[in-house]
Design an enzyme around this catalytic site. Structure first.
Site, short mmCIF file in Angstrom:
data_model
loop_
_atom_site.label_atom_id
_atom_site.label_comp_id
_atom_site.label_asym_id
_atom_site.label_seq_id
_atom_site.Cartn_x
_atom_site.Cartn_y
_atom_site.Cartn_z
CD GLU A 16 -3.26 2.35 -1.67
OE1 GLU A 16 -2.97 3.54 -1.48
OE2 GLU A 16 -3.66 1.58 -0.78
CE LYS B 77 -4.06 -0.17 1.63
NZ LYS B 77 -5.25 -0.12 2.51
#
Length: 277
Positions: free
Chosen positions: A194, A161
């Site tokens: 991400e 992420k």
């Protein structure tokens, strides 16, 4: 954590060294019965958990199920009845209700969201935004409601992420290190990354080694362009600010998955009670 382990810990937290109210007021050999009543419409979840709780408390308790997990419930419905030692029924009561009320609230909200996706290819996912030590039940409820579980914890997927990317020195560095880690440790885990803009999407496509791309906080129109750009080369997942009001618009972009933390952290429990009769 297994369901059995969860129930043992939950009972230890609640019962401690004994249910002294029941021990002091109810004869040890008293045989009674109770029924679980629905006080709010929704989708039922937690029957399997309730059975396990009753059995853990007292294997001699007899549980009779009238309505199964995943079925619609309405005010006044009797989900189940339980017969046996009164002290055992009272010991199990609050844990059964806490689990079933919370799980039914999650299943009800999940079913509403899943219904909004009807006719699209998009599948709905939960997240790790769960209650500590109650994740097993919350993720069960999501599945009962018709959605799918994302990763269960930090151990069953590599999900890179924004903070990982920033700490690692960029997407390419993070993915390269993740691939090296898997090779060194001999693990076989899916890798998801991400992305926050088109340049990051293009970077992931160049790198390879990624099984899923998490497109975070993209507006539907932009997301549609990114899905077309990816063109099926990597599984796509959308997240960020998606709710009942815009879920359909996101699904119509052609994205493979939509993940929603709100499935587990923005729901209200359904009202139920366990009553002697």
């Amino acid at each position: 954590m297994t369901l059995h382990e969860f129930i043992q810990l939950a009972l230890a937290e609640d019962v401690g060294d004994g249910d002294h109210t029941s021990l002091s007021t109810i004869p040890a050999d008293a045989q009674k019965r109770a029924r679980l009543l629905v006080k709010q419409d929704g989708i039922l979840a937690g029957v399997e958990v309730a059975q396990a709780v009753f059995h853990e408390v007292d294997p001699d308790l007899q549980v009779h199920i009238n309505i199964e997990d995943g079925q619609p419930i309405h005010y006044g419905d009797i989900v189940l009845t339980v017969d046996g030692r009164a002290q055992s029924i009272l010991k199990a009561e609050r844990l059964v209700l806490n689990c079933m009320q919370r799980m039914s609230g999650i299943a009800t909200h999940t079913r509403t969201m899943v219904n909004l996706l009807e006719g699209t290819k998009t599948k709905l996912l939960d997240t790790r935004k769960t209650t500590p030590n109650f994740r097993i039940c919350e993720k069960m409820a999501v599945k009962i409601g018709g959605a799918f579980n994302h990763r269960i914890g930090l151990y069953d997927m590599i999900l890179i992420k924004d903070n990982h990317i920033d700490y690692a020195g960029g997407i390419t560095a993070a993915v390269t290190k993740a691939v090296q880690y898997l090779e060194t440790t001999g693990r076989s885990l899916p890798v998801e990354v991400e992305v926050r803009n088109q340049s990051e999407v293009e970077e992931v496509l160049r790198i390879g080694h990624v099984s899923r791309m998490l497109l975070d906080n993209f507006e539907p129109a932009v997301l549609k362009k990114m899905v077309e750009l990816i063109d099926g080369r990597i599984i796509t997942e959308a997240s960020g600010g998606i709710d009942e009001n815009n879920l359909r618009a996101y699904a119509e972009t052609g994205v493979d998955y939509i993940s929603s933390g709100a499935l587990t952290h923005q729901v209200r429990s359904l009202d139920m009670s366990l009553k002697a009769y």
